[in-house]
Motif scaffolding. Structure first.
Motif, mmCIF file in Angstrom:
data_model
loop_
_atom_site.group_PDB
_atom_site.id
_atom_site.type_symbol
_atom_site.label_atom_id
_atom_site.label_comp_id
_atom_site.label_asym_id
_atom_site.label_seq_id
_atom_site.Cartn_x
_atom_site.Cartn_y
_atom_site.Cartn_z
ATOM 1 N N GLY A 93 37.881 40.077 41.083
ATOM 2 C CA GLY A 93 37.451 40.984 42.143
ATOM 3 C C GLY A 93 36.494 42.041 41.638
ATOM 4 O O GLY A 93 35.521 42.395 42.320
ATOM 5 N N PHE A 94 36.766 42.555 40.446
ATOM 6 C CA PHE A 94 35.903 43.571 39.841
ATOM 7 C C PHE A 94 34.485 43.033 39.702
ATOM 8 O O PHE A 94 33.514 43.663 40.143
ATOM 9 C CB PHE A 94 36.469 43.955 38.472
ATOM 10 N N ARG A 95 34.361 41.845 39.089
ATOM 11 C CA ARG A 95 33.026 41.278 38.854
ATOM 12 C C ARG A 95 32.316 40.934 40.161
ATOM 13 O O ARG A 95 31.092 41.056 40.274
ATOM 14 C CB ARG A 95 33.145 40.020 37.996
ATOM 15 N N GLN A 96 33.090 40.485 41.157
ATOM 16 C CA GLN A 96 32.491 40.092 42.429
ATOM 17 C C GLN A 96 31.711 41.232 43.062
ATOM 18 O O GLN A 96 30.646 41.017 43.661
ATOM 19 C CB GLN A 96 33.576 39.607 43.387
ATOM 20 N N VAL A 97 32.209 42.456 42.911
ATOM 21 C CA VAL A 97 31.585 43.613 43.574
ATOM 22 C C VAL A 97 30.821 44.502 42.601
ATOM 23 O O VAL A 97 29.729 44.991 42.913
ATOM 24 C CB VAL A 97 32.656 44.438 44.308
#
Length: 304
Positions: free
Chosen positions: A97-101
């Motif tokens: 999730g961190f990398r996605q955003v």
């Protein structure tokens, strides 16, 4: 607050925002989005911020929606103030999730300008890492999270990336290392069980380099110490404030929120100023002097 001196980089250091994608209360008691907004409003008048750091536990649930709150709210604050924005995962974060955003965590560059990233896939086993340059300082992020665990560790992969970054051409005004788990003694038994397990490896990696300060979170309270001769500063928690005076074997936290303002001078000097958000129902104002009154008091106190 006084404006930063010429050549000084002022950092707004936030940590442990514990945001949720569905608005659920953290620990059943705190609306962390509202707490974050309160902190950002409190520091809005602080002049000269050139870098905003979020040192982990950005999210409570690892959802893309929670990271979008940081990107929009903290990113919006940074853009308005012309500041860079850097974030790093903590033990509550999920790397997917961190990398996605937030990509590699280096979201905004100097002047609050968006940074471009190649969106290549990394499995969750690969720590998030990155570096950027802000006002002559190299900012290096180190992911100390261990998927599925609460304690921290600087993996061999993360250590190698840190060593490589610091072995490059020296930054004009030194480097800043940002991570979540502090390489400092823990305040409670619970935090001790969840501490950084290999601070010695981190010390070896930064000893003798151009690192001027290490910024961390995790303890939900302001701490200051050093590692390998380098200052280590831990920011207050946005979500709550750990009771560091309580029993070692128990864990309590107060509904409170704060941040840290860190100034890095051109000569390498570092100093920090904790900022907390007063609660109208519990923090009555003791006194207020307008500018004219302050000038009169100064004149009376310095005459002759």
């Amino acid at each position: 607050m006084q404006p930063p001196a010429a050549g000084t980089l002022r950092v707004l250091h936030l940590s442990d925002t514990h945001l949720t994608g569905d608005g659920a209360l953290h620990q059943g008691s705190v609306d962390t989005t509202a707490a974050l907004e309160g902190v950002l409003a409190r520091v809005d008048s602080i002049p000269g911020v050139g870098l905003v750091v979020v040192s982990g536990d950005v999210s409570e649930d690892g959802s893309a929606e929670s990271y979008a709150v940081v990107r929009d709210r903290v990113g919006g604050w940074a853009e308005r103030h012309g500041a860079a924005l850097v974030a790093v995962p903590g033990n509550h974060d999920l790397r997917e999730g961190f990398r996605q955003v937030l990509a590699n965590g280096h979201v905004l560059g100097e002047g609050g300008r968006p940074l471009m990233h190649t969106m290549e896939y990394h499995p969750p086993t690969v720590p998030v890492s990155g570096q950027s340059v802000v006002a002559g300082r190299r900012v290096v992020t180190v992911d100390t999270s261990v998927p599925g665990a609460g304690y921290g560790e600087v993996s061999e992969t993360a250590l190698e990336r840190l060593r490589t970054a610091l072995a490059g051409e020296p930054a004009p005004d030194g480097s800043i290392v940002v991570l979540h788990h502090p390489p400092l003694p823990a305040p409670t038994a619970l935090h001790d069980a969840l501490k950084l397990r290999n601070p010695g490896a981190l010390a070896d990696a930064i000893r003798g380099t151009d690192v001027r300060v290490v910024l961390a979170g995790h303890y939900h309270h302001h701490f200051a110490g050093s590692l390998a001769g380098v200052p280590v500063l831990v920011a207050p928690g946005v979500a709550n404030d750990t009771d560091v005076t309580g029993s070692w074997s128990e864990e309590s936290a107060y509904v409170d929120a704060g941040a840290l303002v860190v100034d890095l001078a051109e000569d390498g000097s570092v100093w920090s100023t904790p900022v907390r958000v007063p609660r109208p129902d519990a923090d009555p104002l003791a006194f207020h002097m307008d500018a004219e009154t302050v000038t009169a008091v100064i004149d009376a106190s310095t005459a002759g």
